[in-house]
Design an enzyme around this catalytic site. Structure first.
Site, short mmCIF file in Angstrom:
data_model
loop_
_atom_site.label_atom_id
_atom_site.label_comp_id
_atom_site.label_asym_id
_atom_site.label_seq_id
_atom_site.Cartn_x
_atom_site.Cartn_y
_atom_site.Cartn_z
CB VAL A 41 -0.96 0.03 1.21
CG1 VAL A 41 -2.02 -1.05 1.09
CG2 VAL A 41 -0.18 -0.12 2.52
CB SER A 42 0.42 4.57 -1.41
OG SER A 42 0.20 3.99 -2.68
CB THR A 43 -0.09 6.08 3.22
OG1 THR A 43 -1.41 5.59 3.47
CG2 THR A 43 -0.10 6.94 1.97
#
Length: 217
Positions: free
Chosen positions: A9-11
């Protein structure tokens, strides 16, 4: 069979559970691996480059022959650069390891690859790269436009931003803010819960969504 499930995931605020369920189920149901034979490699970072701890550990294990197959939920989780994607798939298959993209229905290195599969992968990889570039461009344009407005000069910095010598810059929690706003926009999270997560008022969430270009949404 030893299977490496790669999830990203990005964050830090986003959840990996759905990807873990998808990849581990595929490993067991489609590849015949037991749960003990499944290793999950996790990253919480951008997919626009390959400087990720989980990704590097996965590739090291591929090269050393410690795993027989790699399973990823979808192509954009592996890379948001077509060049990185093609290089990764080639490295994996050249090492004699299979790679499977569950949601995209594509597999390589398992002897069942169809001629159209490589083209489909390239198209999906190119689209993921285009999405990433558009998001970056929208964010930059939104920030530039915001800095020209009177509201910016006389008011507080928007959610997820701070001011540095008169310039609007991303705050430390910017990526968490983007992740939460994205969930609200997709009706996956209420404004009330979003406000609780970001420790702000619901009206602040509403104002942020009205300025979606600042967050690449």
């Amino acid at each position: 069979m030893t299977v490496g499930c790669y999830v990203r995931v990005s964050t830090a605020d986003q959840n990996l559970d759905r990807q873990i369920d998808s990849t581990t189920s595929f490993a067991q149901d489609d590849l015949g691996a037991t749960l003990a034979e499944v290793e999950v490699y996790r990253d919480k970072s951008t997919g626009t480059n390959t400087e990720r701890a989980g990704y590097r550990r996965l590739m090291d294990d591929v090269q050393s022959g410690d795993i027989d197959a790699v399973v990823v939920h979808e192509i954009s989780r592996m890379a948001r650069s077509l060049q990185d994607l093609e290089r990764t798939v080639s490295r994996v298959t050249d090492a004699g390891v299979e790679v499977h993209f569950v949601r995209d229905g594509l597999s390589f290195g398992d002897g069942k690859e169809q001629p159209m599969h490589r083209l489909q992968m390239q198209m999906l990889g190119a689209f993921a790269e285009w999405q990433a570039r558009v998001k970056q461009m929208n964010t930059k344009e939104g920030i530039a436009a915001r800095q020209q407005s009177e509201d910016y000069h006389h008011g507080p910095a928007p959610l997820g931003f701070s001011k540095d010598d008169g310039q609007l810059v991303e705050a430390d929690d910017y990526h968490d803010v983007v992740a939460v706003l994205d969930m609200v926009q997709k009706d996956e999270l209420s404004k009330r819960k979003a406000a609780q997560r970001l420790d702000c008022a619901r009206s602040t969430i509403g104002r942020a969504l009205d300025r979606a270009e600042l967050y690449g949404l």
